[in-house]
Design an enzyme around this catalytic site. Sequence first.
Site: not given
Length: 303
Positions: A29, A33, A258
């Site tokens: 997510g 991350n 991310d």
Amino acid sequence: MARRLLSIGECMVELMQADGGLMRKSFAGDTFNTAYYARLFLPTDWSVDYFSAVGTDTISYEMLAFMEGHGIGTGDIARIEGRAPGLYMIHLNNGERNFSYWRSVSAAKLLARDPHRLRHAIEAADVVVFSGITLAILPFEDVDTLLAELRRAKASGKLVAFDPNIRPRLWDSAERMRATISDGARAATLVMPSFDDEAAHFGDASITETITRYRALGVADVVVKDGANGATLAFGEAKFNVPSATVEQIIDTTSAGDSFNGGFLARYVLTADAASSASFAAELAASVIQHHGALVPRDKLPA
């Protein structure tokens, strides 16, 4: 003295392609991350913790064990009876991804329901990370609760990092999406948007427009990610571009932004050097997208 990074949001069950038409399960997510990659590259005198909510079912406890096994603290994660983690599936086409989601009973939607728990966790952190997805999944009143605490953190001098991570399908209207994203930026000291999102949903014609708009909301520092064109940084009076790293073959772009965020923050909090932090983050993201899944093992990443 030990220091602490707190990442706030939703971790989900991830299903990704594997050999022979099978699917492989993991957990991921956006803000999780970021926490994962920050943990990999921060020294041991930094703790990295996740703030969220899970259920009391088997998969929830598997998720908590997964986080703890990767060095991410789970003490700030609430357990909510009758709820469960959301689930998503990655679909790949020549390395580019799209997703199918199942998150109607996601416990993470209630992560800000207890304002005292939220305040305690944020007050104990030096760096706080959240995203547009964090805001999108919450009920209206809980968005207000979270943003109020983040504004307190910003006012107290904490580094509050925000990735707008714009996902229109999570919002009930484009107007509320833009307004809430803007409110999120007002609560942040560092905003890390992706230019394609900003151009598509805010109508920015250039990266300079993106930077100017976020600066007008009171954001001190901005890192605009622009894929193969690198990243443009505005820190203080300085504005400069950091090129992207070489990629031999794109396998899966999941977690590109991310991982950049996590790598950047891990270096920046140690060095206060935005340019070298962005260069490292670009190398990290380039390595991540040459592998399947959101979370790539440490031995496959830059030294």
